[in-house]
Design a protein around this motif. Structure first.
Motif, mmCIF file in Angstrom:
data_model
loop_
_atom_site.group_PDB
_atom_site.id
_atom_site.type_symbol
_atom_site.label_atom_id
_atom_site.label_comp_id
_atom_site.label_asym_id
_atom_site.label_seq_id
_atom_site.Cartn_x
_atom_site.Cartn_y
_atom_site.Cartn_z
ATOM 1 N N LYS A 24 0.738 -1.237 -0.102
ATOM 2 C CA LYS A 24 -0.143 0.008 0.011
ATOM 3 C C LYS A 24 0.962 1.326 0.262
ATOM 4 C CE LYS A 24 -3.802 2.155 2.536
ATOM 5 N NZ LYS A 24 -4.797 1.984 3.701
ATOM 6 N N ASP A 55 -9.108 -3.584 1.094
ATOM 7 C CA ASP A 55 -8.810 -2.267 1.582
ATOM 8 C C ASP A 55 -9.228 -1.180 0.775
ATOM 9 O OD1 ASP A 55 -7.811 0.138 2.339
ATOM 10 O OD2 ASP A 55 -5.824 -0.726 2.875
ATOM 11 N N ASN B 161 -1.877 -4.398 10.301
ATOM 12 C CA ASN B 161 -2.904 -4.344 9.122
ATOM 13 C C ASN B 161 -4.281 -4.102 9.806
ATOM 14 O OD1 ASN B 161 -3.363 -6.787 9.880
ATOM 15 N ND2 ASN B 161 -2.642 -7.647 8.245
ATOM 16 N N SER B 164 -6.836 -1.641 7.755
ATOM 17 C CA SER B 164 -7.646 -2.120 6.760
ATOM 18 C C SER B 164 -8.874 -2.686 7.419
ATOM 19 C CB SER B 164 -6.914 -3.161 5.929
ATOM 20 O OG SER B 164 -6.444 -3.826 6.595
ATOM 21 N N ASN B 167 -11.142 -0.101 7.875
ATOM 22 C CA ASN B 167 -11.565 0.498 6.529
ATOM 23 C C ASN B 167 -12.831 -0.289 6.157
ATOM 24 O OD1 ASN B 167 -9.975 2.605 6.540
ATOM 25 N ND2 ASN B 167 -8.591 1.706 5.021
ATOM 26 N N SER B 168 -12.442 -1.667 5.871
ATOM 27 C CA SER B 168 -13.495 -2.614 5.327
ATOM 28 C C SER B 168 -14.611 -2.425 6.452
ATOM 29 C CB SER B 168 -13.017 -3.818 5.171
ATOM 30 O OG SER B 168 -12.245 -4.394 6.134
#
Lengths: 726, 468
Positions: A24, A55, B161, B164, B167-168
């Motif tokens: 990323k 993501d 992580n 993410s 985010n999701s």
């Protein structure tokens, strides 16, 4: 592929990293390189690999990259199609919307073929965000492949979506349909039955009015713009629309307010109830005035629009002139607009306040603003007869300051006052003449010379004063030369005994030593006039001039395509235009459309320096347009002018020159106004005024005469004499 | 309607970042950048450049125009083509700048560069490639573009992580997904442990005073800024004891318009976070059914008076300015008085003092660019020789106190031409000109009941042009 070393290589390695954060981060770095203009197109396959991800942010960044390189690498984009199609079916509505939006803007032929099925689905999506995104996507598809939109029935679907339960969807659907409408109607081949056109019907109207109060400010603007196109069936409907739109005046967003004002202005014409009209006008003022508390840019736009509205409806702000008083720290463009509006609002009741304010401005530091303020005093004098004397008084006080540019501007303004009120203020001529030595600007000189010539019989030493300019004739600028020439001839016609010598001298110098053909031509014409028929000369040179008044920015209301700030022809703003409510016949001619837009922009460009009221004179600007148009109309009877108007030449002046056979120094531009300028310059003998470019004020009778002469209107003496000359 | 995009220029006129311009040629944004830079170069003062610049078409394309605004030392450009109301562009630019402020805190070249990924995402979400503004309600935006919070940064540094997952998980957080909220300005599923709602009543006075000390124009514009941290879908209703003092209101879309017009009660379901609830004009003597914008003019008492005694002579002048507070309870804060001394001014000698005669007397020597002088009680003066502006600053003017500025200047020209204006700006805390008073604030929540903490504050500022 990227080379095996260097920044791109490192990025490519990181893009393949097994750690998602690292990947990323690498994508971000790629985007960063893209931002500063580095070529990272070589990484296309590596970036593409990262497109399938949970993501959302990463997905967006990859999409961003794709959009950037889709133009240059269309064959690679096809690799992404599968993912796009898959994403358009994702459980997350954000992903679905993102996919459909991105596919719409990639503008790659190959992607388009895969777009229709997902788009079909998204238009019926359960999520309003996806639906509204899809609606806008249809408009983009129409731009690229209109036949796909029609074949897939997307248009029908959009029309259905006007009834959507979600106001945002309605607003975006309206925006999309409007885009398609504009695109379709600008096609030269478009017919009134084109399915892509978006006429606002009564049923659409009611849906729009319902959605109006529910959606975001941008949606409201889209809906209001659509409402402005609606043609009301009767006065009841006009009233209904006005009543429903009025609450938008209380929106915080200025563009909603202005769009609402536009709708009201258009539909108010259909309203018969006097009380409602009164009420609407009264409600319109506060939101406009409120915009003046905004940043200067917004103020400016508001002011320009207020200026337009005032010409349609002088009553909206009749008691609020003080709101427009200039502050020292206002930017110049705001001050200029405010001055313009203040003069428009001036009346017997507030003229004293206005004059004391203008006098204040005339002592400011900024030279441009000072000049404009002095012009405004002149405008006030011309506008309000009863205040003229007070204005003259203020001007005399200003001349007393002896500040060079103040004096010069005041002299120019005095000329207009003399023009409007002949033989009223002769008493101040000596004061003006006393400042002769201080004048160094052509316009000021020319103005004073005009005054001297005009009152030559009342000024004892007129020959002496004009003699000064005759002595230095060849050193003066052309406008001054022209004016000197005319003034001396006037002097001769009024006092033939004492001025034989000077008129000989000036005609000699002008015809022999002068390098401007305009000046020479004028001198020859005078010479022949004087030698063949002094009576005719008198009739031409000392002819009555038409009265002057304050020029209007929008001449005759809707005649010309006036772009104010609105950046559109004025008629689209307050009606009667191509999208106005009155446009019963639709213009299908694309070039015509484009032409008017272009003119609109040019007008803005020119208007930025010149369009204000304060210039009676010499600025190639909007205020000249009416006469410009009038002149053009007449001219079109002549074959040369007709070909000119057909738009074959980029520089209309060239053609004009061919009509009148004289070169010209006017700046090239395509607006009809310049045709008029060309006329004024080329005719070469404006009798009364300063010999500057044509504007309504200084327009000499001869200019008008020429225009009349061309279509062979059989009028009396002076014109016929002129014809003879030609 | 076509807003073609946004371009952000740095202080040298080079682009920092720009939106995609996918519907136009590559040359298009460059033409606009050039047009603006040229116009800026030609102008004496950048503030005087017309805010809408005509951009000549390239290759027979359609002509366009460029709307631009200055933000800090940057310039935001919004090219428009077709029949677009420039106000639409300016309103959008303003909205976009507000969004950037909310996301980045301060908007500067550095923060934009640091957060380019956020800015790009914001471009995409707020402006459609076809020129239509999209999502600009910050409540909705925060669902789709995650603000660069401290948390995010920490997570990035530690390399987990976790990010993410957030985010999701975001879409799932609100059960039916983003944009399913029936109120576009408010997101669903908001939860707070401490429910709070605050209102700031902010008023600004603008006035012009003529040579005789008479107010020729004055106007007070106010706004109510709200900050809400309330759970669920709270329905608020706010009323005032003296709602007749305000007029010409502009309301946030969340306010129920009919209710306000009928009962003068602000009834609304607020967005989460900060927003401006309403704008209004203070009208001290309202007449029924009349626009009050102008009637306010003679009625707002200015909080101070100035007695200026300025003598102009050959090649210079002397001035004696006395500023006296008229308020007996509130202090004026951050008072700044400015006077333009005209081209070629220099040789400033000044003293500032408090009251009649008290305080120090300091003559400052001139450093080249900024001549300054300090004085008693924190008041000071300075001279900006680039803008030719004499600036007098007084941190606090306590009630009924008076301050004086006394000095002289010389000019290169024989006739000095200072502007005959003293511009005074000031703040007053815990005060409003209108004395608008909240009577009651009710918060009703259908699902759960809680008693939020409520607060109302007043704050005023002023910008007065005093002519002499």
């Amino acid at each position: 592929m990227a080379p095996r070393k260097g920044e791109n290589y490192e990025l490519s390695v990181d893009l393949h990293s097994e750690y998602r954060e690292k990947r990323k981060d690498a994508i971000k770095r790629v985007i960063a390189s893209m931002t500063v203009g580095k070529d990272v197109s070589g990484l296309f396959p590596d970036v593409l690999m990262n497109m399938q991800t949970d993501d959302l942010e990463q997905k967006k960044l990859v999409y961003l990259y794709l959009m950037n390189y889709a133009k240059t690498q269309p064959e690679l984009v096809i690799l992404a199609v599968n993912t796009f199609v898959k994403d358009s079916d994702d459980p997350n509505p954000l992903v679905r919307a993102l996919a459909i939006r991105t596919m719409g803007v990639l503008r790659a032929e190959k992607i388009i073929d895969y777009l229709c099925d997902p788009l079909q689905k998204c238009l019926r999506d359960e999520n309003p965000y996806v639906r509204k995104t899809a609606a806008l996507c249809v408009a983009k598809l129409y731009d690229l492949r209109p036949e796909l939109v029609i074949d897939n029935g997307f248009l029908e679907q959009l029309h259905e979506m006007i009834s959507d339960s979600n106001p945002m969807v309605v607003a975006n659907t309206v925006a999309a349909l409007t885009d398609i409408h504009i695109a379709a109607s600008s096609q030269p081949s478009s017919s009134p039955n084109d399915p892509a056109l978006f006429p606002i019907s009564a049923s659409v109207l009611s849906k729009l009015l319902i959605a109006l109060n529910e959606c975001s400010e941008w949606g409201r603007v889209a809906i209001l713009n659509a409402l402005a196109r609606y043609v009301a069936q009767d006065d009841k409907e006009s009233e209904h629309i006005c009543e429903r739109v009025v609450p938008q005046f209380q929106h915080v967003n200025g563009s909603v307010v202005l769009a609402a004002v536009k709708v009201i202005m258009i539909h108010m014409r259909g309203v018969r109830r006097e009380d409602l009209i009164k009420q609407l006008v009264r409600k319109m003022a506060p939101p406009l005035v409120t915009l003046l508390s905004s940043p200067p840019e917004v103020q400016w736009v508001a002011l320009r629009n207020i200026n337009l509205l005032l010409q349609k409806r002088p009553d909206i702000l009749s008691n609020e002139m003080r709101v427009f008083f200039c502050k020292y720290n206002d930017p110049l463009y705001v001050k200029v607009e405010k001055l313009d509006i203040m003069v428009r609002l001036a009346g017997d009741n507030n003229v004293d306040a206005l004059l004391s304010e203008l006098k204040e401005y005339a002592s400011e530091v900024d030279v441009d603003f000072v000049r404009k303020s002095i012009k405004a005093i002149g405008q006030t004098a011309v506008k309000i007869d009863s205040a003229a004397e007070r204005c003259v008084h203020v001007l005399l006080e200003l001349i007393d300051t002896r500040v060079s540019y103040v004096v010069q501007e005041a002299v120019v303004v005095m000329r207009d006052i003399f023009r409007k009120y002949p033989s009223t203020y002769e008493g101040i001529i000596p004061t003006l003449c006393a400042n002769l030595d201080e004048l160094d600007e052509p316009e000021a000189k020319a103005s004073l010379i005009w005054i001297i010539g005009e009152y030559a019989n009342k000024i004892d030493n007129a020959d002496e004063l004009l003699g000064i300019f005759v002595d230095t004739f060849t050193e003066e600028s052309y406008p001054v030369q022209l004016q000197t020439l005319t003034a001396v001839v006037k002097l001769f016609l009024k006092k033939p005994d004492s001025s034989q010598g000077i008129v000989q001298r000036v005609l000699n110098t002008a015809t022999k030593d002068c390098d401007s053909p305009d000046v020479r031509d004028r001198a020859y014409i005078y010479w022949r006039l004087l030698s063949t028929d002094p009576g005719a000369a008198k009739a031409v040179v000392l002819a009555q001039r038409p009265p002057i008044s304050i020029p209007r920015t929008t001449l005759l209301g809707e005649v010309s395509s006036l772009a104010s700030v609105y950046h559109k022809p004025e008629e689209t703003f307050v009606g009667k235009g191509r999208v106005g409510a009155d446009s019963l016949q639709r213009k299908t001619d694309a070039s015509d459309d484009r032409f008017s837009t272009q003119k609109a922009f040019q007008t803005v460009a020119a208007g930025q320096q010149a369009e204000n009221l304060l210039d009676f004179d010499d600025t190639p600007a909007v205020e000249g347009r009416p006469s410009g148009l009038a002149a053009t109309e007449v001219l079109s009877h002549t074959p040369a002018a007709a070909s000119l108007l057909a738009g074959t030449s980029s520089n209309p002046l060239d053609d004009l020159v061919s009509i009148f056979g004289a070169p010209t120094a006017a700046p090239p531009s395509a607006s009809p106004h310049d045709i008029f300028n060309g006329l004024a310059m080329n005719n070469g003998f404006s009798s009364g005024a300063t010999g500057s470019l044509g504007s309504p004020v200084t327009q000499s009778p001869l200019v008008a005469n020429i225009a009349n002469v061309s279509p062979r209107s059989n009028q009396q003496q002076p014109q016929e004499d002129l014809l003879g000359l030609f | 309607m076509a807003l073609d995009g946004i371009i952000i220029l740095d202080n040298t006129g080079r682009p920092i970042i720009q939106s995609g311009f996918r519907s136009s040629t590559t040359a298009y944004p460059l033409l606009h950048i050039d047009a603006v830079n040229n116009a800026l170069q030609k102008a004496d003062r950048s503030a005087d450049v017309d805010p809408v610049i005509y951009v000549a078409p390239y290759n027979s394309a359609n002509p366009s125009a460029c709307c631009h605004v200055e933000v800090g030392d940057m310039r935001f450009l919004c090219p428009i083509s077709g029949d677009v109301d420039p106000l639409f562009a300016f309103a959008f630019l303003q909205t976009f700048i507000d969004i950037l402020r909310e996301y980045l805190g301060t908007v500067s070249a550095a923060t934009l560069k640091d957060n380019f990924d956020i800015v790009y995402q914001l471009f995409e979400e707020t402006l459609d490639a076809g020129g239509h503004p999209l999502t600009t309600y910050s409540n909705a935006l925060r669902d789709i573009v995650i603000p660069p919070s401290l948390l995010n940064k920490l997570l990035n540094v530690t390399g987990t992580n976790f990010n993410s997952t957030i985010n999701s998980g975001f879409g799932a957080g609100a059960a039916a997904g983003p944009f399913s909220s029936p109120l576009p300005w408010r997101k669903t599923g908001v939860r707070y442990n401490n429910n709070e709602i605050y209102f700031d009543v902010v008023e600004e006075l603008r006035a012009i005073v003529n040579k005789n000390g008479l107010v020729t124009f004055s106007n007070v514009r106010g706004r109510i800024e709200a900050n809400t941290k309330l759970s669920g879908t709270p329905d608020c209703s706010l009323n005032f004891t003296n709602s007749q003092v305000i007029s010409d209101c502009a309301l946030h879309p969340c306010v129920r318009f009919q209710r306000w017009n009928r009962d003068k009660i602000l009834s609304f379901v607020p967005p989460d976070g900060r927003f401006t609830l309403m704008d209004y004009t203070y009208s001290p003597n309202p007449l029924p059914s009349q626009s009050q914008v102008m009637l306010a003019k003679n009625n707002v008492a200015l909080p101070f008076v100035i007695k200026a005694n300025i003598e102009l002579e050959d090649s210079g002048g002397s001035f004696d300015v006395l500023l006296t507070s008229r308020y007996s309870t509130h202090a004026l804060e951050n008072v700044v008085a400015e006077m333009h001394l005209g081209q070629g001014a220099g040789g400033i000698r000044c003293s500032v003092s408090r009251g009649s005669g008290g305080g120090g007397f300091i003559n400052a020597g001139g450093s080249r660019n900024l001549e300054t002088g300090g004085a008693s009680n924190g008041a000071s003066w300075s001279f900006d020789s680039r803008r030719m502006v004499l600036r007098w600053e007084i941190p606090i003017v306590s009630p009924s106190s008076s301050w004086s500025l006394h000095g002289s200047f010389s000019t290169a020209n024989r006739v000095p031409r200072p502007s005959h204006v003293i511009r005074v700006r000031f703040d007053i805390s815990s005060h409003t000109y209108s004395a608008l008073k909240v009577d009651q604030l009710k918060v009703v929540n259908a699902k759960e009941s809680y008693k939020p903490y409520k607060g109302v504050r007043g704050r005023s500022s002023g910008d007065v042009e005093w002519r002499w």
